[in-house]
Design a protein around this motif. Structure first.
Motif, PDB file in Angstrom:
ATOM      1  N   GLU A  39      -8.609   0.967  -3.700  1.00 31.84           N
ATOM      2  CA  GLU A  39      -8.724   2.004  -2.666  1.00 31.84           C
ATOM      3  C   GLU A  39      -7.781   3.171  -2.925  1.00 31.84           C
ATOM      4  O   GLU A  39      -8.178   4.344  -2.794  1.00 31.84           O
ATOM      5  CB  GLU A  39      -8.433   1.405  -1.289  1.00 31.84           C
ATOM      6  CG  GLU A  39      -9.576   0.619  -0.693  1.00 31.84           C
ATOM      7  CD  GLU A  39      -9.380   0.341   0.781  1.00 31.84           C
ATOM      8  OE1 GLU A  39     -10.387   0.285   1.506  1.00 31.84           O
ATOM      9  OE2 GLU A  39      -8.227   0.162   1.217  1.00 31.84           O
ATOM     10  N   GLU A  40      -6.557   2.879  -3.276  1.00 28.86           N
ATOM     11  CA  GLU A  40      -5.572   3.943  -3.433  1.00 28.86           C
ATOM     12  C   GLU A  40      -5.821   4.789  -4.677  1.00 28.86           C
ATOM     13  O   GLU A  40      -5.592   6.005  -4.666  1.00 28.86           O
ATOM     14  CB  GLU A  40      -4.155   3.350  -3.451  1.00 28.86           C
ATOM     15  CG  GLU A  40      -3.726   2.783  -2.114  1.00 28.86           C
ATOM     16  CD  GLU A  40      -3.776   3.817  -0.995  1.00 28.86           C
ATOM     17  OE1 GLU A  40      -3.344   4.963  -1.218  1.00 28.86           O
ATOM     18  OE2 GLU A  40      -4.253   3.471   0.106  1.00 28.86           O
ATOM     19  N   ARG A  86     -13.775   9.405   0.332  1.00 28.60           N
ATOM     20  CA  ARG A  86     -13.179  10.615  -0.253  1.00 28.60           C
ATOM     21  C   ARG A  86     -14.150  11.788  -0.136  1.00 28.60           C
ATOM     22  O   ARG A  86     -13.759  12.902   0.213  1.00 28.60           O
ATOM     23  CB  ARG A  86     -12.816  10.345  -1.716  1.00 28.60           C
ATOM     24  CG  ARG A  86     -12.191  11.539  -2.433  1.00 28.60           C
ATOM     25  CD  ARG A  86     -11.737  11.141  -3.837  1.00 28.60           C
ATOM     26  NE  ARG A  86     -11.352  12.288  -4.632  1.00 28.60           N
ATOM     27  CZ  ARG A  86     -10.163  12.874  -4.564  1.00 28.60           C
ATOM     28  NH1 ARG A  86      -9.249  12.395  -3.754  1.00 28.60           N
ATOM     29  NH2 ARG A  86      -9.890  13.916  -5.317  1.00 28.60           N
ATOM     30  N   ARG A 124       0.840  -1.203   0.000  1.00 29.52           N
ATOM     31  CA  ARG A 124       0.000   0.000   0.000  1.00 29.52           C
ATOM     32  C   ARG A 124       0.875   1.254   0.000  1.00 29.52           C
ATOM     33  O   ARG A 124       0.602   2.207  -0.736  1.00 29.52           O
ATOM     34  CB  ARG A 124      -0.939   0.002   1.197  1.00 29.52           C
ATOM     35  CG  ARG A 124      -1.915   1.171   1.190  1.00 29.52           C
ATOM     36  CD  ARG A 124      -2.758   1.219   2.453  1.00 29.52           C
ATOM     37  NE  ARG A 124      -3.695   0.114   2.544  1.00 29.52           N
ATOM     38  CZ  ARG A 124      -4.911   0.115   1.974  1.00 29.52           C
ATOM     39  NH1 ARG A 124      -5.305   1.158   1.246  1.00 29.52           N
ATOM     40  NH2 ARG A 124      -5.706  -0.922   2.141  1.00 29.52           N
ATOM     41  N   ASP A 125       1.909   1.262   0.805  1.00 37.78           N
ATOM     42  CA  ASP A 125       2.801   2.424   0.863  1.00 37.78           C
ATOM     43  C   ASP A 125       3.460   2.681  -0.484  1.00 37.78           C
ATOM     44  O   ASP A 125       3.594   3.835  -0.924  1.00 37.78           O
ATOM     45  CB  ASP A 125       3.872   2.216   1.939  1.00 37.78           C
ATOM     46  CG  ASP A 125       3.306   2.261   3.349  1.00 37.78           C
ATOM     47  OD1 ASP A 125       2.185   2.772   3.521  1.00 37.78           O
ATOM     48  OD2 ASP A 125       3.989   1.761   4.279  1.00 37.78           O
ATOM     49  N   ARG A 176       0.843   4.092  -2.886  1.00 38.31           N
ATOM     50  CA  ARG A 176       0.503   5.465  -2.505  1.00 38.31           C
ATOM     51  C   ARG A 176       1.623   6.435  -2.863  1.00 38.31           C
ATOM     52  O   ARG A 176       1.369   7.554  -3.324  1.00 38.31           O
ATOM     53  CB  ARG A 176       0.194   5.528  -1.012  1.00 38.31           C
ATOM     54  CG  ARG A 176      -0.274   6.889  -0.539  1.00 38.31           C
ATOM     55  CD  ARG A 176      -0.761   6.856   0.896  1.00 38.31           C
ATOM     56  NE  ARG A 176      -1.941   6.027   1.053  1.00 38.31           N
ATOM     57  CZ  ARG A 176      -2.614   5.908   2.196  1.00 38.31           C
ATOM     58  NH1 ARG A 176      -2.207   6.573   3.273  1.00 38.31           N
ATOM     59  NH2 ARG A 176      -3.699   5.154   2.264  1.00 38.31           N
ATOM     60  N   ILE A 218      -6.446  -3.122  -2.471  1.00 37.09           N
ATOM     61  CA  ILE A 218      -5.604  -1.989  -2.086  1.00 37.09           C
ATOM     62  C   ILE A 218      -5.426  -1.028  -3.255  1.00 37.09           C
ATOM     63  O   ILE A 218      -5.517   0.197  -3.096  1.00 37.09           O
ATOM     64  CB  ILE A 218      -4.239  -2.496  -1.572  1.00 37.09           C
ATOM     65  CG1 ILE A 218      -4.401  -3.115  -0.183  1.00 37.09           C
ATOM     66  CG2 ILE A 218      -3.204  -1.370  -1.538  1.00 37.09           C
ATOM     67  CD1 ILE A 218      -3.147  -3.794   0.337  1.00 37.09           C
ATOM     68  N   ARG A 254      -8.664   7.036  -3.590  1.00 39.81           N
ATOM     69  CA  ARG A 254      -8.154   8.007  -2.619  1.00 39.81           C
ATOM     70  C   ARG A 254      -7.390   9.130  -3.305  1.00 39.81           C
ATOM     71  O   ARG A 254      -7.486  10.305  -2.916  1.00 39.81           O
ATOM     72  CB  ARG A 254      -7.243   7.295  -1.618  1.00 39.81           C
ATOM     73  CG  ARG A 254      -6.558   8.229  -0.624  1.00 39.81           C
ATOM     74  CD  ARG A 254      -5.555   7.469   0.237  1.00 39.81           C
ATOM     75  NE  ARG A 254      -4.809   8.378   1.093  1.00 39.81           N
ATOM     76  CZ  ARG A 254      -3.719   9.044   0.714  1.00 39.81           C
ATOM     77  NH1 ARG A 254      -3.264   8.892  -0.524  1.00 39.81           N
ATOM     78  NH2 ARG A 254      -3.101   9.850   1.556  1.00 39.81           N
ATOM     79  N   ALA A 255      -6.654   8.772  -4.354  1.00 35.38           N
ATOM     80  CA  ALA A 255      -5.841   9.754  -5.064  1.00 35.38           C
ATOM     81  C   ALA A 255      -6.646  10.583  -6.066  1.00 35.38           C
ATOM     82  O   ALA A 255      -6.105  11.502  -6.680  1.00 35.38           O
ATOM     83  CB  ALA A 255      -4.698   9.055  -5.788  1.00 35.38           C
ATOM     84  N   GLU A 303       1.323   9.714  -5.367  1.00 34.86           N
ATOM     85  CA  GLU A 303       1.533  11.053  -4.818  1.00 34.86           C
ATOM     86  C   GLU A 303       2.633  11.819  -5.534  1.00 34.86           C
ATOM     87  O   GLU A 303       2.944  12.961  -5.173  1.00 34.86           O
ATOM     88  CB  GLU A 303       1.859  10.947  -3.324  1.00 34.86           C
ATOM     89  CG  GLU A 303       0.650  10.556  -2.472  1.00 34.86           C
ATOM     90  CD  GLU A 303       0.993  10.383  -1.002  1.00 34.86           C
ATOM     91  OE1 GLU A 303       2.209  10.331  -0.675  1.00 34.86           O
ATOM     92  OE2 GLU A 303       0.059  10.277  -0.180  1.00 34.86           O
TER      93      GLU A 303
END
Length: 377
Positions: free
Chosen positions: A72-73, A249, A6-7, A10, A69, A76-77, A14
């Protein structure tokens, strides 16, 4: 593994180049849409677009948890997820579970790399949620099939390379029998794609299939067994993860707006937002329960219907609260140069009703719960 994965995802999402792309998309006027983004290809290069797929097909050989994951990411982004849902979660998963070795080798690696786009052709002008009523036909023609019919309310067909298409191959007094799934090239002679007006930025399409010939190699699964395959596979889509991520979100934006107006100390607003947050946390737990059930080979149609219904219904009260906070500004679209959020809330308002329809309507989900789960009907 999952935390590190996940990190990593993400961190990529980003990066400045990705954030710039998201900002550009948010500023698009209504009616403007995107297809294959560079970020999909960058994820695909790392095997992250479809991490649960085997390595030979472009994945990492992981599982349903890592697939969730990524979903979701991406949400989220703020990255549009339609292409990911269509190519990986729907068409790709159908092929992975029911496709032939040749079909998998031909299509899955390019989908996993973000290089090709696939969509689904299920709904028809006279057959929406009631797929058993479809009228598109596929009749034997020597060693192949001739397809005729119309499909409506499909996404990305104007950009797609091929589609998973449901057609009736056998007339039967039992409506669910006699449906077969085909891989239909969307640039084949006889395939006509026309826009259908809608409220969302991504347009709907009408696809007319006029005497298109396909081979036996284009059949997914066994002939006449499409209904069972659709029911089995759509369970895999109904985890609720994507609907929860979109609701989260929107709620985060609503909380930020309330904080900016100094309303988090107001008992009424604080209680209202806390209730919405608690509801979303419960939906998140329910959705992840479905993901872990998939990962353990224990998918359940009743609890997946519960998860889809519960998470998709959470959008409406969040949109109501956010709109009350934003006032008339919530109605300003990206066409208006003075909107403070590039029209993202106005776009969310237009998209709101679709959450109750996509992946099975709320009414169909409640019917499944009542019949299969509670034995009421």
């Amino acid at each position: 593994m999952t935390t590190g994965f996940r990190d990593d995802v993400r961190t990529l999402l980003e990066e400045d180049s990705v954030r710039s792309t998201v900002a550009d998309i948010a500023a698009y006027p209504p009616g403007t849409e995107v297809a294959l983004l560079d970020v999909y290809r960058r994820l695909g290069e790392r095997g992250w677009l479809a991490p649960g797929w085997p390595v030979e097909y472009g994945g990492l050989g992981l599982g349903a948890v890592e697939n969730a994951i990524v979903t979701e990411e991406l949400t989220r982004a703020g990255i549009p997820d339609d292409v990911h849902v269509l190519c990986v979660d729907l068409v790709g998963m159908f092929l992975l579970h029911a496709g032939t070795a040749e079909q998998k080798a031909r299509h899955l690696p390019a989908l996993a790399r973000g290089e090709r786009l696939a969509t689904v052709l299920f709904s028809e002008p006279e057959a929406g949620s009631d797929l058993a009523a479809l009228r598109t036909t596929a009749r034997r023609d020597g060693t192949g099939w001739r397809l005729r019919g119309s499909k409506i309310y499909n996404l990305k067909s104007q950009y797609g390379d091929f589609a998973l298409c449901a057609a009736r191959t056998t007339d039967s007094p039992v409506a669910m029998h006699g449906i077969t799934l085909f891989l239909l090239p969307l640039r084949a002679p006889g395939v006509h794609i026309e826009p259908v007006p809608g409220m969302a930025n991504d347009r709907f399409n009408l696809v007319v299939i006029d005497d298109v010939r396909l081979d036996d190699a284009d059949v997914v699964g066994e002939p006449d067994n499409g209904w069972q395959l659709l029911n089995d596979m759509l369970q895999l889509e109904r985890t609720g993860i994507d609907f929860h991520a979109k609701a989260r979100r929107l709620l985060d934006q609503t909380i930020d707006r309330a904080a900016g107006q100094g309303l988090l100390d107001d008992p009424e607003w604080a209680g209202r937002l806390a209730e919405l947050d608690a509801t979303l946390r419960a939906g998140h737990a329910l959705a992840w329960e479905q993901v872990h059930a998939l990962a353990g080979g224990r998918p359940d149609p009743v609890t997946s219907a519960m998860a889809k219904w519960y998470t998709s219904e959470q959008i409406r009260p969040i949109l109501t609260a956010g709109t009350e906070l934003a006032g008339l500004g919530a109605a300003l679209s990206a066409w208006d140069g003075t909107t403070g959020d590039d029209g993202t809330w106005e776009a969310a308002l237009r998209m709101g009703p679709s959450h109750r329809l996509a992946s099975g309507t709320s009414e169909v989900m409640l019917f499944l719960i009542a019949t299969n789960g509670l034995g009421l009907l």
